[in-house]
Design a protein around this motif. Structure first.
Motif, mmCIF file in Angstrom:
data_model
loop_
_atom_site.group_PDB
_atom_site.id
_atom_site.type_symbol
_atom_site.label_atom_id
_atom_site.label_comp_id
_atom_site.label_asym_id
_atom_site.label_seq_id
_atom_site.Cartn_x
_atom_site.Cartn_y
_atom_site.Cartn_z
ATOM 1 N N UNK A 1 0.825 -1.216 0.000
ATOM 2 C CA UNK A 1 0.000 0.000 0.000
ATOM 3 C C UNK A 1 0.855 1.261 0.000
ATOM 4 N N UNK A 2 2.108 1.145 0.446
ATOM 5 C CA UNK A 2 2.986 2.324 0.427
ATOM 6 C C UNK A 2 3.573 2.580 -0.962
ATOM 7 N N UNK B 1 7.677 5.995 -3.798
ATOM 8 C CA UNK B 1 7.401 6.730 -2.572
ATOM 9 C C UNK B 1 8.420 7.857 -2.403
ATOM 10 N N UNK C 1 7.625 10.767 -4.543
ATOM 11 C CA UNK C 1 6.525 11.588 -4.016
ATOM 12 C C UNK C 1 7.022 12.493 -2.894
ATOM 13 N N UNK C 2 7.833 11.907 -1.991
ATOM 14 C CA UNK C 2 8.359 12.711 -0.890
ATOM 15 C C UNK C 2 9.190 13.858 -1.421
ATOM 16 N N UNK D 1 7.099 16.582 -3.053
ATOM 17 C CA UNK D 1 6.274 17.308 -2.088
ATOM 18 C C UNK D 1 7.129 18.047 -1.067
ATOM 19 N N UNK E 1 9.495 23.170 0.897
ATOM 20 C CA UNK E 1 10.166 23.834 1.999
ATOM 21 C C UNK E 1 10.999 24.996 1.471
ATOM 22 N N UNK F 1 9.383 28.388 0.860
ATOM 23 C CA UNK F 1 9.082 29.281 1.967
ATOM 24 C C UNK F 1 10.339 29.655 2.748
ATOM 25 N N UNK G 1 -2.132 10.143 14.602
ATOM 26 C CA UNK G 1 -0.960 9.694 13.846
ATOM 27 C C UNK G 1 -1.395 9.171 12.489
ATOM 28 N N UNK H 1 -1.642 4.767 1.469
ATOM 29 C CA UNK H 1 -0.640 5.274 2.398
ATOM 30 C C UNK H 1 0.452 6.054 1.669
ATOM 31 N N UNK H 2 0.806 5.560 0.477
ATOM 32 C CA UNK H 2 1.893 6.169 -0.279
ATOM 33 C C UNK H 2 1.597 7.602 -0.703
ATOM 34 N N UNK I 1 1.367 9.957 3.384
ATOM 35 C CA UNK I 1 2.560 10.327 4.153
ATOM 36 C C UNK I 1 3.358 11.455 3.499
ATOM 37 N N UNK I 2 3.637 11.373 2.183
ATOM 38 C CA UNK I 2 4.343 12.523 1.583
ATOM 39 C C UNK I 2 3.539 13.816 1.696
ATOM 40 N N UNK I 3 2.209 13.713 1.588
ATOM 41 C CA UNK I 3 1.383 14.908 1.706
ATOM 42 C C UNK I 3 1.484 15.488 3.113
ATOM 43 N N UNK I 4 1.475 14.612 4.130
ATOM 44 C CA UNK I 4 1.638 15.078 5.512
ATOM 45 C C UNK I 4 2.978 15.803 5.669
ATOM 46 N N UNK J 1 4.540 17.441 3.445
ATOM 47 C CA UNK J 1 4.459 18.769 2.850
ATOM 48 C C UNK J 1 3.650 19.721 3.729
ATOM 49 N N UNK K 1 3.397 19.702 6.800
ATOM 50 C CA UNK K 1 4.243 20.087 7.933
ATOM 51 C C UNK K 1 5.262 21.135 7.479
ATOM 52 N N UNK K 2 5.875 20.896 6.312
ATOM 53 C CA UNK K 2 6.873 21.841 5.806
ATOM 54 C C UNK K 2 6.236 23.199 5.554
ATOM 55 N N UNK K 3 4.961 23.200 5.166
ATOM 56 C CA UNK K 3 4.293 24.468 4.890
ATOM 57 C C UNK K 3 3.793 25.132 6.164
ATOM 58 N N UNK K 4 3.907 24.418 7.272
ATOM 59 C CA UNK K 4 3.537 25.022 8.547
ATOM 60 C C UNK K 4 2.073 24.893 8.899
ATOM 61 N N UNK L 1 6.634 13.254 18.368
ATOM 62 C CA UNK L 1 6.720 11.817 18.620
ATOM 63 C C UNK L 1 6.188 11.531 20.006
ATOM 64 N N UNK M 1 4.209 9.106 15.486
ATOM 65 C CA UNK M 1 4.327 10.518 15.133
ATOM 66 C C UNK M 1 2.924 11.110 15.005
ATOM 67 N N UNK N 1 0.233 14.203 14.527
ATOM 68 C CA UNK N 1 0.103 15.493 13.848
ATOM 69 C C UNK N 1 -1.012 16.297 14.501
#
Lengths: 415, 129
Positions: free
Chosen positions: A57-58, A64, A67-68, A71, A76, A79, B43, B61-62, B65-68, B70, B72-75, B81, B91, B93
């Protein structure tokens, strides 16, 4: 239990490798979070099937990570005020966008200007005769006191350089990251736009590229081009890729799915190609054309082991360069002319093969037809390997190496 | 191996309706993730479950997580934790004050968009019945 936890470790190891461009801190955080996620969703026992399902699913580590990366890091930087983060984001984008490349240069110049304005303002009180803006003849010159003695000419600003330098320094320091961020946003949009607009937009540019390339081969035939047209094709291809926001892997300069397979297939294909050429097509063509290929350039290699060894590395490099230029760049541009439909690739390979043969004009008509045939085979190898350049490059290098060995042993027809 | 398995799940669906739904969900995902954090910290897996239970939105999930990362990076969200009884830390949020405002703005624009689309769809719905 052992299997599942081992599988998880392998997956995270691969993901960590694929994420190596992110800052270490961010990477550790991601890996820790995903480890925690899989433990929760697969259950504490980490049964293998449950872990497999969770990892499925990941997505694959590479997907993956991609995508990271798209994004995380760039968002980052958009900004951020950190020169380092901005520079690294721009450097990444510069490979695909001219805006980003120019902005990267601007970032360096901008911070450089800010620092020199600050320096001028701050050092004036300590060396009033050596720091300042002088008008020497017609030229303005900003001196920072590295040189001995006062410069000649008339000083323009006097002590005003202190507040003015501070002001300009702050302005440059303020404006530089803002411009960089704007460039990052713009080139990111550009990137998604060009990705969507796809290959169809630039047919005029493709026609121009192809025309220039044909022009080079013609010029090379009449010996107007210094050395060889391959370096010019490489430069042209590099500029063209950047202008169009493409990456090397878009033309096939990428890791093959399996290195051993690519090397083995390439080597076998190259050796077969050279054997067929040397003992079948070249004698046949020589008979038809009434003349063998003109290989007099290679005469000094016969029996000369040290010369053969010296020329091996440049030979391999040249083989790869020719593949990048002809198969990587030109075949793609010919296919672009037709909008890259699936039927266009074989005609593109044939045309580029002909061009490749023509560019070997120095070897006479037999040599040209023979090289055209070789170019065609290498082009088909390019297509057969899913448009990856490694297989044809290895084949090209292997064929040339075998030719060198045959020439060295004086077993090559026509020498 | 992961690629092969994942490829099946993630491949561009050939059905035009399914393809359209993929696009539609992608745009709304940021908003529903922020909304799921409105009243408590969660979490990653909890967010995923909440999306699946509350809305039937099937999200992989894939993507989340990357969206989360971002967000976070955008504030818009903060993360911490927390040592859990499960034996490993998780973790969590939570929305930042800026994130709450951002979520409200997105929700407003979503509502007006949905209301507008609804109005335009009225004739189609009559036909459908």
């Amino acid at each position: 239990m052992g299997d599942g936890s081992h599988r998880l470790d392998t997956y995270l190891g691969e993901l960590g490798g694929a994420l190596r461009r992110l800052p270490a801190e961010q990477r550790t955080e991601i890996l820790a979070e995903l480890r925690s996620h899989v433990r929760d969703s697969a259950g504490p026992a980490l049964d293998d099937p449950a872990v497999v399902a969770a990892l499925e699913r990941l997505g694959s580590p590479a997907e993956l990570a991609a995508r990271y990366e798209s994004e995380g890091l760039l968002a980052r930087a958009e900004r951020s005020d950190s020169p380092w983060l901005l520079a690294s984001a721009l450097a990444r984008l510069a490979a695909e966008s001219l805006t980003a490349a120019v902005a990267l240069l601007g970032l360096v110049v901008g911070y450089g200007l800010a620092i020199s304005f600050f320096l001028a303002a701050l050092t004036k009180p300590f060396a009033p005769t050596r720091v300042g803006l002088w008008l020497a003849g017609e030229e303005l010159s900003l001196h920072l006191g590295w040189r001995d003695g006062a410069p000649v000419g008339r000083e323009l600003l006097g002590w005003w350089i202190v507040p003015l330098g501070l002001l300009l320094g702050v302005a440059a320091w303020w404006a530089t990251p803002r411009l960089a961020r704007r460039a990052i946003r713009r080139s990111r949009r550009q990137r998604t736009r060009t990705a969507r607009r796809d290959w169809r937009s630039g047919r005029a540019l493709a026609l121009f590229d192809v025309a220039v390339a044909v022009g080079f081969v013609v010029a090379d035939y009449f010996e107007i081009v210094p050395f060889s047209s391959t370096p010019f094709f490489l430069a042209l291809g590099w500029i063209s890729l950047r202008l169009r926001g493409r990456r090397y892997r878009d033309v096939g300069l990428a890791r093959p799915k399996s290195w051993p397979r690519a090397l083995a297939i390439g080597a076998v294909a190259g050796i077969l190609l050279e054997l067929v050429s040397t003992f079948v097509t070249v004698p046949l063509l020589s008979r038809l054309a009434g003349q063998p290929p003109d290989l007099s350039d290679f005469q000094p290699l016969v029996g000369n082991l040290s010369l053969v060894l010296i020329f091996l590395a440049p030979l391999w490099l040249g083989s790869c360069a020719e593949e990048v230029a002809y198969r990587g760049y030109l075949v793609n541009r010919f296919a672009d002319l037709a909008g890259r439909p699936s039927w266009a690739w074989v005609p593109a390979v044939i045309l580029v093969g002909a061009l490749f043969g023509w560019s070997h004009g120095g070897q006479g008509i037999t040599g040209m037809v023979q090289e055209g045939f070789a170019g065609l085979v290498l082009g088909l190898l390019y297509l057969a390997s899913g448009r990856n350049l490694i297989v044809p490059s290895v084949a090209h290098a292997a064929a040339n190496t075998l030719a060198f060995v045959l020439i060295y042993l004086d077993r090559y027809p026509g020498i | 191996m992961y690629r092969a398995m994942h490829g099946k799940a993630d491949a561009e669906p050939s059905d035009p309706v399914a393809r359209w739904e993929v696009q539609l969900r992608k745009g709304g995902l940021e908003l529903v993730i922020l909304a799921s954090l409105w009243s408590e910290k969660l979490y990653g897996l909890e967010i995923l479950r909440r999306l699946a239970d509350g809305s039937g939105l099937v999200v992989t999930e894939g993507t989340v997580y990357p969206l989360l990362a971002r967000l976070k990076a955008e504030g818009w969200v903060d993360a911490e934790w927390v040592e859990a009884e499960a034996g490993h830390p998780r973790k969590y949020y939570r929305l930042t004050p800026g994130g709450r405002r951002h979520a409200l703005r997105l929700a407003r624009s979503w509502s007006s968009f949905a209301a507008g689309v609804d109005r335009l769809l009225a004739p189609l719905r009559k036909e459908d019945r």
